[in-house]
Write a protein that holds these residues in place. Structure first.
Motif, mmCIF file in Angstrom:
data_model
loop_
_atom_site.group_PDB
_atom_site.id
_atom_site.type_symbol
_atom_site.label_atom_id
_atom_site.label_comp_id
_atom_site.label_asym_id
_atom_site.label_seq_id
_atom_site.Cartn_x
_atom_site.Cartn_y
_atom_site.Cartn_z
ATOM 1 N N PHE A 70 0.830 -1.188 0.000
ATOM 2 C CA PHE A 70 0.000 0.000 0.000
ATOM 3 C C PHE A 70 0.870 1.246 0.000
ATOM 4 N N MET B 48 0.651 11.366 3.623
ATOM 5 C CA MET B 48 0.332 12.009 4.891
ATOM 6 C C MET B 48 0.664 13.493 4.827
ATOM 7 N N MET C 127 -3.446 9.715 7.477
ATOM 8 C CA MET C 127 -2.884 9.135 6.268
ATOM 9 C C MET C 127 -3.979 8.743 5.299
ATOM 10 N N ARG C 128 -3.638 8.788 4.021
ATOM 11 C CA ARG C 128 -4.539 8.328 2.967
ATOM 12 C C ARG C 128 -3.836 7.213 2.209
ATOM 13 N N PHE C 129 -4.559 6.122 1.985
ATOM 14 C CA PHE C 129 -3.971 4.937 1.382
ATOM 15 C C PHE C 129 -4.524 4.697 -0.015
ATOM 16 N N GLY C 130 -3.687 4.093 -0.855
ATOM 17 C CA GLY C 130 -4.151 3.602 -2.133
ATOM 18 C C GLY C 130 -4.869 2.278 -1.958
ATOM 19 N N ALA C 131 -5.383 1.749 -3.076
ATOM 20 C CA ALA C 131 -6.159 0.512 -3.039
ATOM 21 C C ALA C 131 -5.281 -0.724 -2.871
ATOM 22 N N GLY C 132 -3.983 -0.572 -3.087
ATOM 23 C CA GLY C 132 -3.066 -1.686 -2.883
ATOM 24 C C GLY C 132 -2.703 -2.419 -4.160
#
Lengths: 114, 116
Positions: free
Chosen positions: B91, B95, B104-109
């Protein structure tokens, strides 16, 4: 090392039940977070807390509430569980008041609502 | 709001080869941090590498390195000499530091499989 402990790795509940997911961290971190993880969507923030008794909504707070009565513990509550809340739930913590502090994660709780 | 995009849902690589995972993000901020996390099948997310936006030099941690292109808002992860233990979900995360709240913001992986 930082230890973030989630009380259950697997949990099965029924629709309409009130569900509690518990998270404890042992590093005196100010910030704590609850995410849900779904395939193709990554991690989405439900709620976070930057201090005891403080809470802030994340991106998807509907159907959830949280409690932070002590600094080390952050609980996620599903007031009336529904099948669309079946998911993996991840708790995280980080040091507050400082930049560039990554989040440390627990093992996750895989919750199934029947 | 910041968004993070990982355009490769799945990738595979032969053991000992090199693989690059892509990540792009969208922000109007000038100061921020970027991270790559790894989630092995055992599920605990662990930090792989981090990059401060104000640093031009790309971060490196042993076999893991990043290619940070600030103008293009791109933050790719290169894994050299891939090992079977590198098999995991990866991922990318963004931030924007704020006082008392490192949201934090995450991508879809990206699901990476290392093949023997």
């Amino acid at each position: 090392d930082v230890k973030v402990t989630q009380s259950s790795r697997y949990l099965v509940k029924r629709t309409g039940e009130k569900v509690f997911l518990e998270c404890v961290q042992d590093m005196d971190h100010e910030n704590m977070f609850w995410y849900r993880q779904d395939p193709g969507l990554g991690l989405r923030l439900i709620y976070f807390s930057y201090d005891v008794k403080m809470k802030e909504k994340g991106d998807i707070p509907e159907g959830y509430s949280v409690s932070r009565e002590k600094k080390e513990r952050f609980s996620l509550i599903l007031e009336s569980a529904s099948t669309n809340q079946t998911s993996m739930y991840l708790c995280a913590s980080s040091l507050g008041g400082a930049d560039n502090q990554p989040q440390h994660f627990g093992d996750g709780t895989r919750l199934s609502i029947l | 709001a910041q968004t993070v995009t990982q355009s490769q849902p799945e990738m595979s690589v032969q053991e000992a080869e090199t693989v690059t995972l892509s990540c792009t993000y969208d922000t109007s901020e000038n100061n921020y941090y970027l991270f790559w996390y790894k989630q092995p099948p055992s599920r605990q997310m662990i930090l792989v590498i981090r990059q401060e936006a104000y640093k031009q030099q790309n971060a490196t941690e042993n076999r893991f390195s990043v290619n940070f292109q600030k103008a293009a808002k791109s933050f790719s992860l290169k894994i050299s000499d891939s090992q079977l233990g590198d098999t995991a979900m990866y991922f990318c995360a963004f931030m924007k530091p704020q006082h008392n709240n490192n949201d934090m913001r995450f991508g879809a992986g990206t699901r990476l499989t290392v093949k023997p």
